[in-house]
Design a protein around this motif. Structure first.
Motif, short mmCIF file in Angstrom:
data_model
loop_
_atom_site.label_atom_id
_atom_site.label_comp_id
_atom_site.label_asym_id
_atom_site.label_seq_id
_atom_site.Cartn_x
_atom_site.Cartn_y
_atom_site.Cartn_z
N CYS A 254 39.21 35.74 35.04
CA CYS A 254 40.48 36.34 35.45
C CYS A 254 40.36 37.86 35.38
CB CYS A 254 41.61 35.85 34.55
SG CYS A 254 43.26 36.46 35.02
N GLU A 255 40.46 38.52 36.53
CA GLU A 255 40.31 39.97 36.62
C GLU A 255 41.55 40.61 37.20
OE1 GLU A 255 36.29 41.77 37.61
OE2 GLU A 255 36.22 39.89 38.74
N GLY A 256 41.95 41.74 36.63
CA GLY A 256 43.04 42.51 37.19
C GLY A 256 42.59 43.29 38.41
N SER B 202 45.54 44.20 34.51
CA SER B 202 44.77 43.25 33.72
C SER B 202 45.16 41.82 34.09
CB SER B 202 45.05 43.48 32.22
OG SER B 202 44.70 44.77 31.82
N CYS B 203 44.39 40.88 33.63
CA CYS B 203 44.72 39.48 33.83
C CYS B 203 46.12 39.19 33.31
CB CYS B 203 43.71 38.59 33.10
SG CYS B 203 44.05 36.83 33.18
N TYR C 245 46.20 40.14 39.83
CA TYR C 245 44.95 39.67 39.25
C TYR C 245 44.41 38.54 40.12
CZ TYR C 245 48.15 36.07 37.55
OH TYR C 245 49.11 35.09 37.47
N VAL D 72 41.80 34.94 39.93
CA VAL D 72 41.23 33.95 39.03
C VAL D 72 40.11 33.22 39.75
CG1 VAL D 72 41.68 31.90 37.63
CG2 VAL D 72 43.45 33.65 37.87
N ASP E 135 39.19 36.61 30.24
CA ASP E 135 39.74 37.91 30.62
C ASP E 135 38.82 39.00 30.09
OD1 ASP E 135 40.30 38.08 27.90
OD2 ASP E 135 42.44 37.67 28.14
#
Length: 360
Positions: A301-303, A308-309, A320, A322, A333
């Motif tokens: 999970c990346e922002g 951020s996630c 974000y 996923v 995360d």
């Protein structure tokens, strides 16, 4: 990236829900960790209860923000349920290995008193040995909660003698120290020993309350978390950032050895998260059911951009992404492992858990 910037940022990850503050939700919907064949659960090594102390690596539902923070809980139970991952975490897999259900979070103890049979989880995401920048109960307060329940006769002397305490802290004290103006030299020379001494003092308190087996998690290699490895394309750890982890773990190992030498009634054991993480990253020596990772430092999970996630923009749009298969990622995360990551970690730690859990 400087160690000061890293440690400050790591606090923001550990101590918050990463988006989704202030949303009210009912605790009655909480789902605990159950194996499919529940009736096959049986305690191992004589351990009847698990008591847990620490931060987000062990917290299964004590921080209200995490009850509604999507996409956490994607793998289990399919929605947010208080864990800092896509599913089960460290506590859950330790409990499973011991033949127990994951213990009830302290904040939910009034909602299902039958679950108190398996122990209790006092860990709060964002907590530390001392007070961090967030209003979380520190390790001393968590042990105080435990002591209060014992004084109220919720747990008997026999319960405590047949229990295991799991204690793990993951660096929130150090990020708070830097955020308050401390420098890295003072952190290494002065503050890390203070944190370890405070942690050791509380380990001794848990022992004096009657717990006979205490497992202590080391600090993970903080220079390997995705927040640090991202600028380099998630390719390698930052060894400078790992120096603080090494210093903490060296002192903690010595402190645990000293406690063992002093105690006639309690066995203390180290769970080496640092070496376990590195073993997985290096694709060496871990069981066949564990992860095979092409890029071990890349989170599922990346922002987007500076998000951020779990973050959303002012219009409620998810900021974000996923990954399609969380089972293929070690990190969920920027800091926390996936359910698959934690399963891999505990698989490696089983010999150590067995050694500290068994009664002679």
């Amino acid at each position: 990236m400087s160690i000061q910037v890293f440690l400050l940022s790591i606090l923001l990850i550990y101590g918050t829900s990463l988006g989704g503050f202030g949303v009210e939700g009912s605790h009655r919907g909480h789902k605990h960790y159950h194996r499919k064949n529940k009736h096959h659960l049986h305690s191992k090594f004589g351990i009847k209860k698990l008591f847990v102390f620490g931060d987000s690596y062990a917290d299964t539902g004590n921080v209200p923000e995490m009850w509604t923070d999507k996409p956490y809980g994607t793998t289990f139970p399919g929605k947010p349920d208080g864990r800092y991952s896509d599913g089960h975490i460290f506590t859950d897999f330790v409990a499973e290995y011991l033949g127990l259900e994951s213990p009830m979070p302290y904040m939910l103890r009034e909602y299902n008193k039958k679950k108190l049979h398996y122990g209790m989880n006092f860990a709060f995401g964002g907590a530390g040995a001392f007070q961090t920048l967030f209003p979380r109960p520190n390790i001393s307060t968590q042990v105080g909660y435990f002591e209060e329940l014992i004084n109220n006769e919720l747990y008997t002397t026999y319960d405590l003698e047949k229990s295991l305490a799991l204690v793990t802290l993951s660096g929130n004290d150090y990020s708070a120290f830097i955020a308050r103006g401390g420098n890295y030299a003072d952190l290494l020379v002065t503050f890390i020993p203070e944190v370890v001494n405070e942690l050791a003092r509380n380990l001794k308190r848990i022992s004096k309350l009657g717990v006979k087996r205490i497992a202590v998690g080391s600090l993970p290699p903080l220079g390997c978390v995705p927040f640090i490895t991202k600028p380099g394309g998630y390719m390698k750890c930052d060894e400078l950032d790992n120096l603080g982890s090494d210093q903490h773990n060296l002192l903690l190992t010595d402190a645990v050895a000293k406690l063992n030498n002093e105690s006639l009634s309690t066995d203390f054991g180290m769970l080496n998260l640092d070496s376990t993480f590195l073993t997985i990253f290096n694709h060496s020596g871990y069981p066949k059911e564990n992860l095979k990772l092409a890029t071990p430092y890349k989170p599922c999970c990346e922002g987007v951009g500076n998000y951020s996630c779990g973050d959303v923009d002012k219009n409620g749009k998810a900021m974000y992404t996923v990954c399609q298969n969380p089972k293929s990622a070690f990190f969920w995360d920027r800091v926390h492992p996936t359910q698959a990551g934690w399963r891999s970690i505990v698989a490696i730690l089983k010999p150590l858990l067995k050694e500290i859990s068994k009664f002679s």
